[in-house]
Design an enzyme around this catalytic site. Structure first.
Site, PDB file in Angstrom:
ATOM      1  N   ARG A 288       0.852  -1.182   0.000  1.00  0.00           N
ATOM      2  CA  ARG A 288       0.000   0.000   0.000  1.00  0.00           C
ATOM      3  C   ARG A 288       0.892   1.236   0.000  1.00  0.00           C
ATOM      4  O   ARG A 288       1.904   1.293   0.714  1.00  0.00           O
ATOM      5  CB  ARG A 288      -0.910   0.030   1.243  1.00  0.00           C
ATOM      6  N   GLU A 317      -3.453   7.664  -5.988  1.00  0.00           N
ATOM      7  CA  GLU A 317      -3.393   6.954  -7.273  1.00  0.00           C
ATOM      8  C   GLU A 317      -4.484   7.456  -8.208  1.00  0.00           C
ATOM      9  O   GLU A 317      -5.654   7.489  -7.824  1.00  0.00           O
ATOM     10  CB  GLU A 317      -3.522   5.446  -7.039  1.00  0.00           C
ATOM     11  N   HIS A 336       0.083   0.136 -10.211  1.00  0.00           N
ATOM     12  CA  HIS A 336      -0.688  -0.791  -9.370  1.00  0.00           C
ATOM     13  C   HIS A 336      -1.054  -2.057 -10.152  1.00  0.00           C
ATOM     14  O   HIS A 336      -2.225  -2.404 -10.313  1.00  0.00           O
ATOM     15  CB  HIS A 336      -1.952  -0.112  -8.824  1.00  0.00           C
TER      16      HIS A 336
END
Length: 600
Positions: A288, A317, A336
């Site tokens: 994370r 993000e 990601h």
């Protein structure tokens, strides 16, 4: 004390599923299935609502984001499936009143308004992935809606991406690729480092972390790990040594992060922790983004403390285009992609579909992340003891020294009630919650507590001591013991060698009443400082003065001792967290032998 009744419970999800249900089930007939959902008191809909289906009718599942075909096939075998993507919040609120289940990924916000708009019909939300920060769990629980996720299917994909970033970073693959495509040929500039013989610190030794460790061992790396809940024997089985947090930082050539984002791990890598690292360390993060202070990482990169970083996740993000971190020449970044393999996407789709179908059938899911509705009268009676149980769990695990794997926990309930009149499942679940949730991405509740504990190798045994007296109160005291571990506060070790904490509820407020073999009495509100000392005059005043100078309010203070002027333990309840400097000053008071700050 009249008698003792003892029972040991081996944790299994099967036993929980056999005895618990998140919804009321009425006697089935050949024609109908009926499920009841009781809405919260503060809602205008104060009466139970019932959704009735004939055997020929199917429930409706709304799939709001793309899901793998294998998962859609499973859903369609059981339900009517409506695949409607890119819905606005208003459109979703309009559709949801016609749906029994909702499946989302990370892009759809499932807010309180959506649950309210469902009119009580929505019974399950399935999150195709691990994180559930886009779902309002409190609102889901209030409206009797189960929330399930898919936490295991992307394990291998995330581990493989971590290794891909590790090797690409070590050999400057991304930078060299960009250079060649720009028409350059800079062989001398992009000389890398070998992985063989280097030390990799895996921070978080859960599913993904342990898979990364296995693969790194295959690359010839020396692997160490930090995780307060990882059993040492499981780590040893794959050749990994568990160490303390500071030892991991100081020893590592490479650090791979696999911890969840919790209040305890938020920005756990910061200016202070970077300063403890070996100069030239390399960092990989596929966990994370928020676990790293990104501005501090840029400073560490510029100073040469961190040689390189490979990041798949970010605090925001997508990150800003002008991000100094993203633009840094020694940073490799991916958008990601940890779970982005064809196989993982199909696996996630199947896992969440199975959980949603099971929930619609009235079964309990091991991947449930919110608590089921419980009878109001039971919750009201147990409410203060639920708080006590969770806080005792939090206290006990914070007393475990780094590197010790927690495997065996014993919980003792003192009660004047007969065993059949005291259901301890909720209390046991809250103790498990207190011990695991602060450093885990798993949300512990009555549904998944035993399953989660078993997954982590944590065995909980329960003992009930039948006391003389009135059974008006369900529990007189709760005691939590952790065996076969070292403690960061030696006085918490009982005469029989376990970490021991005990508490009671007084006037509706949970109190800590025993630490190790020492009797204390301090309210479990705020946080606690425990000091081991030689009993002598003026100790309370000295500690109180240090805290008072920093304007830290002391709510309770209690001293337990074996005899006058002998060994004693002082428990201090504080409303604010003291600074590190204040805690250091407390530790420097001559008569204080050790101390520990415990956040609640």
């Amino acid at each position: 004390m009249a008698a003792s009744a003892s029972s040991t419970m081996l944790l299994s999800s099967k036993s929980s599923s056999a005895s618990l249900s998140w919804k009321n089930q009425l006697a089935s007939t050949s024609a109908f299935r009926v499920s009841g959902v009781t809405l919260p008191r503060r809602s205008l809909r104060q009466c139970p609502r019932f959704i009735v289906y004939s055997m020929d009718a199917k429930p409706t599942v709304l799939v709001a984001e793309k899901l793998g075909e294998a998962g859609l096939k499973l859903l369609k075998e059981f339900a009517n499936v409506d695949c409607s993507y890119n819905l606005s919040p208003e459109e979703l609120c309009t559709k949801i009143s016609l749906c029994d289940a909702l499946v989302v990924r990370s892009g759809t916000k499932v807010t309180r308004e959506i649950f309210e708009s469902s009119g009580g019909r929505l019974k399950v939300v399935g999150r195709a992935g691990v994180g559930i920060d886009n779902v309002d769990l409190a609102a889901a629980t209030e409206h009797g809606c189960l929330v399930v996720n898919a936490p295991t299917a992307n394990t291998v994909a995330a581990a493989e991406h971590g290794i891909a970033l590790l090797t690409a970073m070590a050999r400057n693959v991304a930078q060299a690729d960009a250079s060649v495509k720009a028409g350059k040929w800079l062989r001398n500039k992009y000389v890398g480092v070998s992985l063989v013989g280097k030390t990799l610190a895996v921070m978080g030794f859960g599913k993904v972390g342990s898979e990364v460790a296995r693969r790194a061992k295959g690359l010839g790396m020396h692997v160490i790990a930090h995780d307060p809940y990882a059993p040492a024997d499981r780590a040893r089985a794959i050749g990994v040594q568990l160490v303390s947090f500071d030892e991991a930082l100081a020893s590592a050539d490479f650090i791979s992060l696999h911890m969840p984002l919790t209040p305890a791990t938020k920005q756990i890598l910061n200016d202070e922790t970077f300063a403890k690292m070996k100069k030239g360390v390399r960092i990989v993060n596929v966990a994370r983004g928020g676990v790293i202070d990104e501005e501090a990482l840029v400073r560490a990169l510029d100073a040469g403390i961190v040689a390189q970083a490979a990041l798949d996740v970010f605090t925001v993000e997508p990150p800003p285009k002008d991000s100094k971190l993203i633009q840094h020449e020694n940073v490799t970044a991916t958008p990601h992609l940890g779970a982005s393999t064809t196989e993982a996407q199909e696996g996630v789709a199947i896992e969440v579909a199975e959980a949603v179908v099971g929930a619609l059938k009235g079964e309990l899911s091991a991947t449930a992340v919110n608590a089921p509705m419980v009878p109001a009268e039971v919750l009201l009676e147990l409410k203060p003891f639920v708080v006590l149980a969770e806080k005792l769990g939090r206290l006990a695990v914070q007393l475990v020294a780094g590197g010790s794997g927690v495997k065996s926990v014993k919980v003792t309930y003192g009660s004047a009630r007969a065993p059949d009149d005291l259901d301890t499942r909720l209390l046991r679940a809250m103790i498990t919650k207190g011990m695991i949730e602060p450093i885990s991405s798993v949300f512990i509740n009555l549904v998944n507590a035993d399953f989660t504990a078993k997954q982590r190798g944590l065995q909980i045994s329960e003992e009930r001591l039948l006391l003389d007296g009135s059974p008006e109160s369900p529990v007189e005291f709760i005691q939590v013991q952790i065996a076969n571990v070292e403690s960061k506060f030696a006085s918490a070790i009982s005469d029989s060698g376990e970490i021991r904490v005990e508490g009671r509820v007084k006037d509706g407020v949970p109190h800590l009443t025993k630490v190790g073999s020492f009797e204390v009495d301090v309210s479990l509100e705020g946080s606690i400082i425990l000091c081991s000392q030689v009993d002598q005059p003026g100790m309370i005043g000295k500690v109180g003065s240090v805290l008072g100078e920093e304007n830290v309010n002391v709510s309770f203070m209690s001293v337990g001792r074996v005899a006058p002027r002998k060994q004693a333990v002082m428990a201090i309840g504080v409303d604010e967290q003291p600074s590190k400097e204040s805690l250091k000053r407390i530790g420097e008071i001559p008569a204080i032998q050790e101390f520990v700050y415990l956040g609640l």
